[in-house]
Write a protein that holds these residues in place. Structure first.
Motif, PDB file in Angstrom:
ATOM      1  N   LYS A 156     -20.734  13.267  69.272  1.00 38.10           N
ATOM      2  CA  LYS A 156     -20.956  12.903  67.875  1.00 38.10           C
ATOM      3  C   LYS A 156     -21.791  11.630  67.765  1.00 38.10           C
ATOM      4  CE  LYS A 156     -17.314  15.172  65.356  1.00 38.10           C
ATOM      5  NZ  LYS A 156     -16.283  15.041  64.322  1.00 38.10           N
ATOM      6  N   ALA A 157     -21.598  10.704  68.698  1.00 35.86           N
ATOM      7  CA  ALA A 157     -22.396   9.476  68.683  1.00 35.86           C
ATOM      8  C   ALA A 157     -23.874   9.790  68.906  1.00 35.86           C
ATOM      9  CB  ALA A 157     -21.896   8.505  69.750  1.00 35.86           C
ATOM     10  N   LEU A 158     -24.156  10.723  69.797  1.00 36.27           N
ATOM     11  CA  LEU A 158     -25.545  11.131  70.035  1.00 36.27           C
ATOM     12  C   LEU A 158     -26.165  11.703  68.773  1.00 36.27           C
ATOM     13  CD1 LEU A 158     -27.951  11.748  71.931  1.00 36.27           C
ATOM     14  CD2 LEU A 158     -26.840  13.943  72.362  1.00 36.27           C
ATOM     15  N   PHE A 159     -25.427  12.535  68.068  1.00 35.80           N
ATOM     16  CA  PHE A 159     -25.966  13.129  66.851  1.00 35.80           C
ATOM     17  C   PHE A 159     -26.067  12.116  65.716  1.00 35.80           C
ATOM     18  CE2 PHE A 159     -24.582  16.924  69.139  1.00 35.80           C
ATOM     19  CZ  PHE A 159     -25.809  17.557  69.192  1.00 35.80           C
ATOM     20  N   LEU A 160     -25.212  11.117  65.699  1.00 32.49           N
ATOM     21  CA  LEU A 160     -25.358  10.048  64.710  1.00 32.49           C
ATOM     22  C   LEU A 160     -26.633   9.247  64.954  1.00 32.49           C
ATOM     23  CD1 LEU A 160     -21.717   8.721  64.299  1.00 32.49           C
ATOM     24  CD2 LEU A 160     -23.120   9.857  62.579  1.00 32.49           C
ATOM     25  N   ILE A 161     -26.935   9.013  66.225  1.00 34.65           N
ATOM     26  CA  ILE A 161     -28.181   8.311  66.556  1.00 34.65           C
ATOM     27  C   ILE A 161     -29.387   9.157  66.147  1.00 34.65           C
ATOM     28  CG2 ILE A 161     -29.630   7.509  68.475  1.00 34.65           C
ATOM     29  CD1 ILE A 161     -26.986   6.640  69.838  1.00 34.65           C
ATOM     30  N   LEU A 162     -29.322  10.458  66.436  1.00 33.34           N
ATOM     31  CA  LEU A 162     -30.414  11.344  66.031  1.00 33.34           C
ATOM     32  C   LEU A 162     -30.552  11.401  64.517  1.00 33.34           C
ATOM     33  CD1 LEU A 162     -29.968  14.303  68.519  1.00 33.34           C
ATOM     34  CD2 LEU A 162     -31.770  12.587  68.519  1.00 33.34           C
ATOM     35  N   GLU A 163     -29.411  11.373  63.824  1.00 35.95           N
ATOM     36  CA  GLU A 163     -29.463  11.408  62.366  1.00 35.95           C
ATOM     37  C   GLU A 163     -30.068  10.123  61.803  1.00 35.95           C
ATOM     38  OE1 GLU A 163     -26.346  11.603  58.749  1.00 35.95           O
ATOM     39  OE2 GLU A 163     -26.037  13.038  60.365  1.00 35.95           O
ATOM     40  N   THR A 164     -29.856   9.012  62.506  1.00 30.97           N
ATOM     41  CA  THR A 164     -30.441   7.744  62.075  1.00 30.97           C
ATOM     42  C   THR A 164     -31.963   7.833  62.034  1.00 30.97           C
ATOM     43  OG1 THR A 164     -28.585   6.543  63.041  1.00 30.97           O
ATOM     44  CG2 THR A 164     -30.584   5.279  62.589  1.00 30.97           C
ATOM     45  N   PHE A 165     -32.528   8.520  63.006  1.00 33.43           N
ATOM     46  CA  PHE A 165     -33.985   8.632  63.101  1.00 33.43           C
ATOM     47  C   PHE A 165     -34.496   9.980  62.614  1.00 33.43           C
ATOM     48  CE2 PHE A 165     -32.681   5.609  66.391  1.00 33.43           C
ATOM     49  CZ  PHE A 165     -33.397   4.506  65.970  1.00 33.43           C
ATOM     50  N   ASN A 183     -35.687  11.021  59.788  1.00 29.51           N
ATOM     51  CA  ASN A 183     -36.936  11.045  59.014  1.00 29.51           C
ATOM     52  C   ASN A 183     -38.158  11.072  59.927  1.00 29.51           C
ATOM     53  OD1 ASN A 183     -35.595  11.014  56.575  1.00 29.51           O
ATOM     54  ND2 ASN A 183     -35.566   8.786  56.469  1.00 29.51           N
ATOM     55  N   GLN A 184     -38.090  10.345  61.032  1.00 36.44           N
ATOM     56  CA  GLN A 184     -39.193  10.360  61.988  1.00 36.44           C
ATOM     57  C   GLN A 184     -39.202  11.669  62.785  1.00 36.44           C
ATOM     58  OE1 GLN A 184     -37.024   7.802  61.697  1.00 36.44           O
ATOM     59  NE2 GLN A 184     -38.295   6.137  60.927  1.00 36.44           N
ATOM     60  N   ILE A 185     -38.011  12.195  63.088  1.00 38.89           N
ATOM     61  CA  ILE A 185     -37.924  13.426  63.878  1.00 38.89           C
ATOM     62  C   ILE A 185     -38.348  14.641  63.054  1.00 38.89           C
ATOM     63  CG2 ILE A 185     -36.334  14.933  65.148  1.00 38.89           C
ATOM     64  CD1 ILE A 185     -34.747  12.418  65.889  1.00 38.89           C
ATOM     65  N   ILE A 186     -38.099  14.600  61.730  1.00 40.79           N
ATOM     66  CA  ILE A 186     -38.480  15.723  60.868  1.00 40.79           C
ATOM     67  C   ILE A 186     -39.998  15.935  60.884  1.00 40.79           C
ATOM     68  CG2 ILE A 186     -38.629  16.412  58.430  1.00 40.79           C
ATOM     69  CD1 ILE A 186     -35.793  15.440  58.078  1.00 40.79           C
ATOM     70  N   ASN A 187     -40.762  14.879  61.088  1.00 41.37           N
ATOM     71  CA  ASN A 187     -42.220  15.037  61.188  1.00 41.37           C
ATOM     72  C   ASN A 187     -42.599  15.894  62.388  1.00 41.37           C
ATOM     73  OD1 ASN A 187     -42.604  13.432  58.942  1.00 41.37           O
ATOM     74  ND2 ASN A 187     -42.754  11.562  60.145  1.00 41.37           N
ATOM     75  N   GLU A 215     -33.114  18.786  60.134  1.00 41.54           N
ATOM     76  CA  GLU A 215     -31.954  18.483  59.286  1.00 41.54           C
ATOM     77  C   GLU A 215     -30.961  19.652  59.278  1.00 41.54           C
ATOM     78  OE1 GLU A 215     -30.962  16.555  54.947  1.00 41.54           O
ATOM     79  OE2 GLU A 215     -32.993  17.216  55.389  1.00 41.54           O
ATOM     80  N   ASN A 216     -31.474  20.867  59.251  1.00 45.10           N
ATOM     81  CA  ASN A 216     -30.594  22.042  59.312  1.00 45.10           C
ATOM     82  C   ASN A 216     -29.863  22.112  60.652  1.00 45.10           C
ATOM     83  OD1 ASN A 216     -31.359  22.866  56.761  1.00 45.10           O
ATOM     84  ND2 ASN A 216     -33.001  24.168  57.533  1.00 45.10           N
ATOM     85  N   TYR A 217     -30.555  21.783  61.748  1.00 47.84           N
ATOM     86  CA  TYR A 217     -29.920  21.807  63.060  1.00 47.84           C
ATOM     87  C   TYR A 217     -28.788  20.799  63.153  1.00 47.84           C
ATOM     88  CZ  TYR A 217     -33.950  24.578  64.541  1.00 47.84           C
ATOM     89  OH  TYR A 217     -34.903  25.546  64.658  1.00 47.84           O
ATOM     90  N   ILE A 218     -28.985  19.618  62.596  1.00 46.14           N
ATOM     91  CA  ILE A 218     -27.937  18.594  62.618  1.00 46.14           C
ATOM     92  C   ILE A 218     -26.706  19.085  61.857  1.00 46.14           C
ATOM     93  CG2 ILE A 218     -27.339  16.304  61.709  1.00 46.14           C
ATOM     94  CD1 ILE A 218     -28.835  16.083  64.245  1.00 46.14           C
TER      95      ILE A 218
END
Length: 67
Positions: free
Chosen positions: A22-31, A33-37, A43-46
């Motif tokens: 869950k910590a890994l996915f929280l870090i990914l969720e933090t970024f 907006n940059q990853i969506i590019n 966002e759907n995968y998260i």
């Protein structure tokens, strides 16, 4: 939460395995907006991953409660 198997006398700490994931996915969720590019459907995968982790936790709890 520690789950114990009565037949095999082993202990399984759910928090030790789910918290890092869950910590890994929280870090990914933090970024996100940059990853969506790079990955437009990120966002759907998260959301799917969070729902899957919650379902796995519920399944594990139910399995150990039934013994």
């Amino acid at each position: 939460m520690i789950l114990e198997c009565q037949n095999c006398n082993k202990k399984f700490n759910v928090k030790d395995t789910l918290i890092p994931s869950k910590a890994l996915f929280l870090i990914l969720e933090t970024f996100k907006n940059q990853i969506i590019n790079i990955f437009p459907n990120f966002e759907n995968y998260i959301i799917y991953v969070y729902e899957t982790l919650d379902n796995i936790l519920i399944l594990i709890k139910d399995l150990f409660k039934s013994y």
